[in-house]
Write an enzyme that holds these catalytic residues in place. Sequence first.
Site, PDB file in Angstrom:
ATOM      1  NE  ARG A 121      -3.895  -2.198   2.185  1.00 48.68           N
ATOM      2  CZ  ARG A 121      -3.827  -3.180   3.016  1.00 48.68           C
ATOM      3  NH1 ARG A 121      -2.831  -3.403   3.612  1.00 48.68           N
ATOM      4  NH2 ARG A 121      -4.556  -4.151   2.656  1.00 48.68           N
ATOM      5  CE  LYS A 143      -1.361  14.103 -13.785  1.00 52.25           C
ATOM      6  NZ  LYS A 143      -1.993  14.838 -15.068  1.00 52.25           N
ATOM      7  CD  GLU A 185       5.533  18.389 -21.842  1.00 49.08           C
ATOM      8  OE1 GLU A 185       5.118  19.292 -20.982  1.00 49.08           O
ATOM      9  OE2 GLU A 185       4.737  17.537 -22.427  1.00 49.08           O
ATOM     10  CE  LYS A 227       4.577  18.280 -13.595  1.00 52.16           C
ATOM     11  NZ  LYS A 227       4.317  16.802 -14.238  1.00 52.16           N
ATOM     12  CD  GLU A 237      -4.685  17.139 -14.787  1.00 59.08           C
ATOM     13  OE1 GLU A 237      -4.092  16.036 -14.468  1.00 59.08           O
ATOM     14  OE2 GLU A 237      -5.249  17.281 -15.765  1.00 59.08           O
ATOM     15  NE  ARG A 241      -0.161  17.421 -12.356  1.00 56.74           N
ATOM     16  CZ  ARG A 241       0.490  16.471 -11.376  1.00 56.74           C
ATOM     17  NH1 ARG A 241       0.321  16.393 -10.320  1.00 56.74           N
ATOM     18  NH2 ARG A 241       1.370  15.650 -12.273  1.00 56.74           N
ATOM     19  CG  ASN A 245      -3.806  18.695 -19.499  1.00 58.78           C
ATOM     20  OD1 ASN A 245      -2.457  17.851 -19.417  1.00 58.78           O
ATOM     21  ND2 ASN A 245      -4.650  18.371 -18.973  1.00 58.78           N
ATOM     22  CG  HIS A 248      -0.010  17.951 -23.211  1.00 54.08           C
ATOM     23  ND1 HIS A 248       0.648  18.988 -23.291  1.00 54.08           N
ATOM     24  CD2 HIS A 248       0.647  17.009 -22.634  1.00 54.08           C
ATOM     25  CE1 HIS A 248       2.019  18.654 -22.811  1.00 54.08           C
ATOM     26  NE2 HIS A 248       1.950  17.515 -22.351  1.00 54.08           N
ATOM     27  CG  HIS A 252      -2.109  13.301 -24.904  1.00 53.98           C
ATOM     28  ND1 HIS A 252      -3.035  13.860 -23.857  1.00 53.98           N
ATOM     29  CD2 HIS A 252      -1.107  13.394 -24.597  1.00 53.98           C
ATOM     30  CE1 HIS A 252      -2.174  13.804 -23.012  1.00 53.98           C
ATOM     31  NE2 HIS A 252      -0.939  13.584 -23.371  1.00 53.98           N
ATOM     32  CG  HIS A 264       5.081  13.523 -24.636  1.00 46.41           C
ATOM     33  ND1 HIS A 264       3.688  13.328 -24.813  1.00 46.41           N
ATOM     34  CD2 HIS A 264       5.138  14.486 -23.931  1.00 46.41           C
ATOM     35  CE1 HIS A 264       3.145  14.312 -23.875  1.00 46.41           C
ATOM     36  NE2 HIS A 264       4.039  15.204 -23.551  1.00 46.41           N
TER      37      HIS A 264
HETATM   38  N1  GLY Z   1       2.461  15.883 -17.269  1.00 48.04           N
HETATM   39  C1  GLY Z   1       1.096  16.716 -16.893  1.00 48.04           C
HETATM   40  C2  GLY Z   1       1.013  16.558 -15.329  1.00 48.04           C
HETATM   41  O1  GLY Z   1       1.916  16.128 -14.947  1.00 48.04           O
HETATM   42  O2  GLY Z   1       0.053  16.996 -14.805  1.00 48.04           O
END
Ligand code: GLY
Length: 360
Positions: A121, A143, A185, A227, A237, A241, A245, A248, A252, A264
Amino acid sequence: MTETTVISVAGDQPYDITIGRDILGVVADALPPAARKVLVVHPPTLSAPAAQLRELLLASGERQVLLAEVPDAEQGKRVEVAAFCWQVMGQADFTRTDVVVGFGGGAVTDLAGFVAATWLRGVALVQVPTTVLGMVDAAVGGKTGINTAEGKNLVGAFWPPRAVICDLALLDTLSRNERVAGFAEVVKAGFIWYPEILDLIEADPEAAVDPQSPAFRRCIELAIEMKARVVGEDLREAGLREVLNYGHTLGHAIEHAERYQWRHGAAISIGMLFAAELSRLAGRLSDDAAARHRHILELLGLPTAYRGGAWKQLLATMQRDKKTRGSMLRFIVLDDIAKPTVLQAPDESLLFAAYQEVAE
Ligand code: GLY
């Protein structure tokens, strides 16, 4: 070891990002003091530096260091590969006080983070990204995840690391193409947050992507700072956050159309130009600021055009994008450079017109 820069990420579980050259030794200081076992997850291309990292970790404390070699890129983000890591941990009696180190590009740090988030966990995680994209994006912000047959990143968790170590010397051996693709990025950070990045690229585009130059380091630090601020305020998010995007939504869709064979950053480059044109056509962004997007992306040699006939397929993919709220399309657009905002449910004719600006 050179002078280091430390950027802190706020939040419930704050942590530091350390940036410098030849700083792999710092990884040992970032491990939890009680950890007796360390699992270093790395791709085959990094087996030599991973062995060097293992020696450094063994020399600096009484601990067992396990190496888990995993396939690189998206091939590593599979449940079978996570299961292999769990097996290594199970066989080594990996406990709750032990630690996982992600040592690789964005896919490897996503996988390592997911393995750390799920074992018992959740165990401690230290990220050591080895690509530009990993340093400025994937490894920062918690993430983690793997892909399924149905799509990318469908299974995962928010699991912040306890530290991120960015050793810029690890980028020296990357090809220029790899560095430039990751730099998309960084350019994004310039357009949505820190225009100083754009000035540095315009002043000397070659220096900006040379890992040994001060301009490169400054760009990387600014992109990481951006970031760190965004995810420090909005880990899950729920709001801010989403600005990450920028470029993106279309990006994407292009990656999907190219069956993830494109880098990417190449897809995001076209996506950013599309977002800039959308902002301009929506009456938000000046002609000059939109033109600056094309100029900067071209200076770096990033792509700025895509197949004209692909629009219907791209639109359908965007409508399925998991970031679409309900059935409404949402785009991050700019009111000005460094002023990102959301454009909700734009007219399809406006989207088509913006696409015409990036269509080959
Ligand atoms: N790559 C976008 C984020 O980390 O939210």
